[in-house]
Design a protein around this motif. Structure first.
Motif, PDB file in Angstrom:
ATOM      1  N   ALA A  69       3.295   6.141  -8.640  1.00 23.67           N
ATOM      2  CA  ALA A  69       4.136   6.954  -9.521  1.00 23.67           C
ATOM      3  C   ALA A  69       5.008   6.068 -10.402  1.00 23.67           C
ATOM      4  O   ALA A  69       5.375   4.954 -10.025  1.00 23.67           O
ATOM      5  CB  ALA A  69       5.014   7.860  -8.678  1.00 23.67           C
ATOM      6  N   LYS A  73       4.473   8.352 -16.409  1.00 32.77           N
ATOM      7  CA  LYS A  73       5.373   9.465 -16.097  1.00 32.77           C
ATOM      8  C   LYS A  73       4.988  10.733 -16.843  1.00 32.77           C
ATOM      9  O   LYS A  73       5.192  11.837 -16.374  1.00 32.77           O
ATOM     10  CB  LYS A  73       6.814   9.092 -16.433  1.00 32.77           C
ATOM     11  CG  LYS A  73       7.430   8.109 -15.452  1.00 32.77           C
ATOM     12  CD  LYS A  73       8.877   7.845 -15.778  1.00 32.77           C
ATOM     13  CE  LYS A  73       9.484   6.784 -14.877  1.00 32.77           C
ATOM     14  NZ  LYS A  73      10.047   7.296 -13.639  1.00 32.77           N
ATOM     15  N   MET A 107      14.628  -1.628 -17.328  1.00 30.40           N
ATOM     16  CA  MET A 107      13.500  -2.205 -16.584  1.00 30.40           C
ATOM     17  C   MET A 107      13.523  -3.713 -16.801  1.00 30.40           C
ATOM     18  O   MET A 107      13.625  -4.177 -17.943  1.00 30.40           O
ATOM     19  CB  MET A 107      12.183  -1.622 -17.111  1.00 30.40           C
ATOM     20  CG  MET A 107      10.997  -1.898 -16.209  1.00 30.40           C
ATOM     21  SD  MET A 107       9.433  -1.761 -17.066  1.00 30.40           S
ATOM     22  CE  MET A 107       9.212  -0.029 -17.143  1.00 30.40           C
ATOM     23  N   ASN A 151       3.945  13.404  -8.786  1.00 28.04           N
ATOM     24  CA  ASN A 151       5.181  12.993  -8.137  1.00 28.04           C
ATOM     25  C   ASN A 151       6.303  13.925  -8.574  1.00 28.04           C
ATOM     26  O   ASN A 151       6.566  14.085  -9.771  1.00 28.04           O
ATOM     27  CB  ASN A 151       5.487  11.541  -8.551  1.00 28.04           C
ATOM     28  CG  ASN A 151       6.649  10.933  -7.800  1.00 28.04           C
ATOM     29  OD1 ASN A 151       7.795  11.021  -8.236  1.00 28.04           O
ATOM     30  ND2 ASN A 151       6.363  10.323  -6.675  1.00 28.04           N
ATOM     31  N   GLY A 313       4.240  -3.963  -3.342  1.00 26.10           N
ATOM     32  CA  GLY A 313       3.876  -5.381  -3.434  1.00 26.10           C
ATOM     33  C   GLY A 313       2.399  -5.685  -3.292  1.00 26.10           C
ATOM     34  O   GLY A 313       2.027  -6.818  -2.978  1.00 26.10           O
ATOM     35  N   ALA A 333      -0.531   0.905  -6.277  1.00 24.08           N
ATOM     36  CA  ALA A 333       0.155  -0.243  -6.877  1.00 24.08           C
ATOM     37  C   ALA A 333       0.774   0.148  -8.212  1.00 24.08           C
ATOM     38  O   ALA A 333       0.231   0.990  -8.932  1.00 24.08           O
ATOM     39  CB  ALA A 333      -0.821  -1.391  -7.090  1.00 24.08           C
TER      40      ALA A 333
HETATM   41  C1  LIG Z   1       9.504   1.351 -13.668  1.00 22.56           C
HETATM   42  C2  LIG Z   1       9.213   2.068 -12.389  1.00 22.56           C
HETATM   43  C3  LIG Z   1       9.328   3.453 -12.346  1.00 22.56           C
HETATM   44  C4  LIG Z   1       9.060   4.128 -11.150  1.00 22.56           C
HETATM   45  N1  LIG Z   1       9.157   5.494 -11.125  1.00 22.56           N
HETATM   46  C5  LIG Z   1       8.863   6.158  -9.970  1.00 22.56           C
HETATM   47  C6  LIG Z   1       8.903   7.580  -9.931  1.00 22.56           C
HETATM   48  O1  LIG Z   1       9.170   8.255 -10.920  1.00 22.56           O
HETATM   49  N2  LIG Z   1       8.642   8.197  -8.735  1.00 22.56           N
HETATM   50  C7  LIG Z   1       8.329   7.479  -7.600  1.00 22.56           C
HETATM   51  O2  LIG Z   1       8.089   8.062  -6.532  1.00 22.56           O
HETATM   52  N3  LIG Z   1       8.243   6.135  -7.633  1.00 22.56           N
HETATM   53  C8  LIG Z   1       8.501   5.469  -8.774  1.00 22.56           C
HETATM   54  N4  LIG Z   1       8.416   4.099  -8.806  1.00 22.56           N
HETATM   55  C9  LIG Z   1       8.081   3.379  -7.555  1.00 22.56           C
HETATM   56  C10 LIG Z   1       6.590   3.064  -7.449  1.00 22.56           C
HETATM   57  O3  LIG Z   1       5.801   4.224  -7.412  1.00 22.56           O
HETATM   58  C11 LIG Z   1       6.312   2.232  -6.174  1.00 22.56           C
HETATM   59  O4  LIG Z   1       6.683   2.985  -5.044  1.00 22.56           O
HETATM   60  C12 LIG Z   1       7.089   0.914  -6.173  1.00 22.56           C
HETATM   61  O5  LIG Z   1       7.096   0.346  -7.455  1.00 22.56           O
HETATM   62  C13 LIG Z   1       6.492  -0.087  -5.200  1.00 22.56           C
HETATM   63  O6  LIG Z   1       5.181  -0.418  -5.540  1.00 22.56           O
HETATM   64  P1  LIG Z   1       4.799  -1.804  -6.302  1.00 22.56           P
HETATM   65  O7  LIG Z   1       5.421  -2.905  -5.538  1.00 22.56           O
HETATM   66  O8  LIG Z   1       3.311  -1.811  -6.331  1.00 22.56           O
HETATM   67  O9  LIG Z   1       5.375  -1.703  -7.674  1.00 22.56           O
HETATM   68  C14 LIG Z   1       8.673   3.406  -9.989  1.00 22.56           C
HETATM   69  C15 LIG Z   1       8.545   2.009 -10.050  1.00 22.56           C
HETATM   70  C16 LIG Z   1       8.797   1.334 -11.231  1.00 22.56           C
HETATM   71  C17 LIG Z   1       8.646  -0.156 -11.258  1.00 22.56           C
END
Ligand SMILES: Cc1cc2nc3c(=O)[nH]c(=O)nc-3n(C[C@H](O)[C@H](O)[C@H](O)COP(=O)(O)O)c2cc1C
Length: 378
Positions: A69, A73, A107, A151, A313, A333
Motif C-alpha cells: 500500500a 494511492k 517523503m 487499503n 524491507g 514490497a
Molecule cells: C511513501 C509511503 C506511503 C505509504 N502509504 C501507506 C498507506 O497508505 N497505507 C499503508 O497501509 N501503508 C502505507 N505505507 C507502508 C507500506 O505499505 C509498507 O508497509 C512499508 O513501506 C514497509 O514495506 P517496505 O519496507 O517494503 O517499504 C507507505 C509507505 C511509504 C514509503
C-alpha cells in the motif's frame, strides 16, 4: 536489469526530490503500459517467466509478491503493475474524504541505508472519486488480471470515535472493485490512528466492515470479501496478542505485518542523520528484521493457522524467503521497488524457485513457516 538500474537509474533518481521522482515513475509506468509497443517489451523484461503458485484464502496467486500500500494511492497505474508481473496489487490508503495529506516535503530517501521516511498523511482522492476512477478503469479494461487489494485508511477530519463509519463507508464504496480489503490502523502519520489498534476500537471497526460485507454480498449474490488488519511494528507482546485475538475473534481473515516504524537505527553519516531525523514512518532495510520478528511471533501465537502477509524491507529473494519461512503466505514490497527497480519481482520469483529446489520442496506452500520446523533454512 538490477545492475543497469543501479548504474544508471539510481544516480538520476538520487538527484530528484523523492515524491516528485515517485510521481514521475508512476506516470511513466502508466504511459508505457498503455501502448503495445512499450507494454510488450516491459512484460518481456520484467514479468516473471514461471509461476510459483500459492493459495491464499481460496485464491491461487501466480507468485507471492504483491505491491504494498501507498505506492499507488490513487490506483493510477493498474495496468503498469500487471505488466510488471506483480502477484497482486494493493491500492490506497483510501479514506472516506478526499485529503491533501501533510505539507511537502514529506517523503525522504536515504540511498546509503536503503531506507525511506515518509509522513504523507493519507493524501488520496477519497473513496467516492476512487470508486469512480475504478469503475472507469474496469469498464474500459476489465478487472485486473491479478487480485486487487484495497487499503482502507481513516480521514483526518473524522473524530476517532467515528472511525468505524469512515472505514466502513470506504469499504462499501469500493466493495465491488476490491478482492481483498486491509484495515490500516497502523499509519504513524494520521494523529492517534495507532490508538485504533486497541481492543474495543478495532473490534468496532471490523464489526462495522463485516456488517457492510454481509449486506453487500447478499445484495450482489456474491461471496464475502476477505478483510485483513495491518499493524504497526511498535506493539509490545501483550498488545500484539490482544490485536491478534481481537482481529481473529471479530472475523478478520488475516494480518499484514507490518507498517512503517517510528524507531530509527543509528545513522552512519550526516546524510543518513538528515533523513532519519525526519518525522514519520521508516520503511526499507532498517525495518526488515523488526517486521520478520513480528511475523514469527504471530505465527507462533496462532499455531501457523492464521494467514500472515509479510512486508518490511524486502529487497531480494533472500529477504522474501526469510519472511515466508518465518510464516508469511504472501509478501509485499514498497521500498524494494524504489531501491532495486522494476526488475525486483522477476529476480525475487526466480530466487524463490531456486530456494524451493535447494530445499527439495515442490510447493511454496510447504515453505510457509519452515523456519519454525527446521533450524537451517538459508
Ligand atoms: C511513501 C509511503 C506511503 C505509504 N502509504 C501507506 C498507506 O497508505 N497505507 C499503508 O497501509 N501503508 C502505507 N505505507 C507502508 C507500506 O505499505 C509498507 O508497509 C512499508 O513501506 C514497509 O514495506 P517496505 O519496507 O517494503 O517499504 C507507505 C509507505 C511509504 C514509503
Amino acid at each position: 536489469m538490477g545492475l543497469g538500474f543501479r548504474l544508471f537509474a539510481r544516480p538520476i533518481i538520487a538527484l530528484q526530490d523523492s515524491e516528485r521522482a515517485h510521481s514521475r515513475a508512476l506516470k511513466l509506468l502508466k504511459l508505457f503500459s498503455s501502448n503495445p509497443f512499450t507494454r510488450i517489451p516491459m512484460r518481456i523484461l520484467f514479468k516473471p517467466k514461471k509461476k510459483i503458485p500459492i493459495t491464499f484464502l481460496g485464491t491461487t496467486y501466480d507468485h507471492p509478491l504483491g505491491l504494498a500500500a501507498g505506492m499507488d494511492k490513487k490506483a493510477e497505474a493498474l495496468r503498469g503493475w500487471e505488466n510488471l508481473g506483480l502477484g497482486f496489487i494493493e491500492i490506497g490508503g483510501v479514506t472516506e474524504l478526499e485529503q491533501q495529506g501533510n505539507p511537502k516535503p514529506r517523503m525522504f530517501r536515504s540511498d546509503s541505508s536503503n531506507a525511506l521516511v515518509n509522513r504523507m498523511g493519507f493524501n488520496n482522492p477519497g473513496s467516492e472519486k476512487t470508486a469512480q476512477n475504478l469503475k472507469k478503469h474496469f469498464d474500459k479494461f476489465g478487472r485486473p488480471n491479478v487480485p486487487l487489494w484495497v487499503n482502507l485508511g481513516k480521514s483526518k477530519l473524522t473524530p476517532l470515535d467515528k472511525s468505524s463509519d469512515d472505514y466502513s463507508t470506504t469499504f462499501m464504496r469500493l466493495w465491488d472493485y476490491g478482492d481483498v480489503f486491509v484495515i490500516n490502523v497502523s499509519s504513524p502519520n494520521t494523529p492517534n490512528l495507532r490508538e485504533l489498534q486497541n481492543d474495543d476500537e478495532l473490534a468496532k471497526i471490523i464489526s462495522a466492515c463485516q456488517k457492510i460485507n454481509k449486506k453487500m454480498s447478499q445484495e450482489k449474490n456474491s461471496n464475502l470479501k476477505p478483510i485483513l488488519v495491518k499493524i504497526a511494528p511498535e506493539l509490545d507482546d501483550v498488545q500484539l496478542k490482544l490485536v491478534v485475538n481481537t482481529a481473529m475473534k471479530s472475523g478478520c481473515d488475516g494480518i499484514v505485518a507490518t507498517n512503517t516504524t517510528t524507531t530509527r537505527p543509528v545513522p552512519n553519516s550526516k546524510s543518513e542523520e538528515k533523513v532519519f531525523s525526519q518525522k514519520g514512518g521508516m520503511s526499507g532495510k532498517p525495518l526488515k528484521k523488526l517486521s520478520t520478528e513480528f511475523i514469527k511471533k504471530i505465527y507462533l501465537m496462532t499455531d501457523g493457522k492464521w494467514p500472515i502477509i509479510g512486508v518490511g524491507g524486502i529487497m531480494s529473494a533472500d529477504d522474501a524467503w526469510e519472511k515466508i519461512t518465518a510464516g508469511a503466505t504472501l509478501i509485499q514490497a514498497y521500498s524494494g521497488f524504489v531501491f532495486e527497480g522494476a526488475g525486483i519481482t522477476k529476480s525475487i520469483v526466480k530466487g524463490l524457485q531456486k530456494k524451493l529446489d535447494i530445499h527439495g520442496l515442490s510447493s511454496l506452500q510447504d515453505a510457509v513457516g519452515l523456519s519454525h520446523k527446521i533450524e537451517d533454512v538459508e
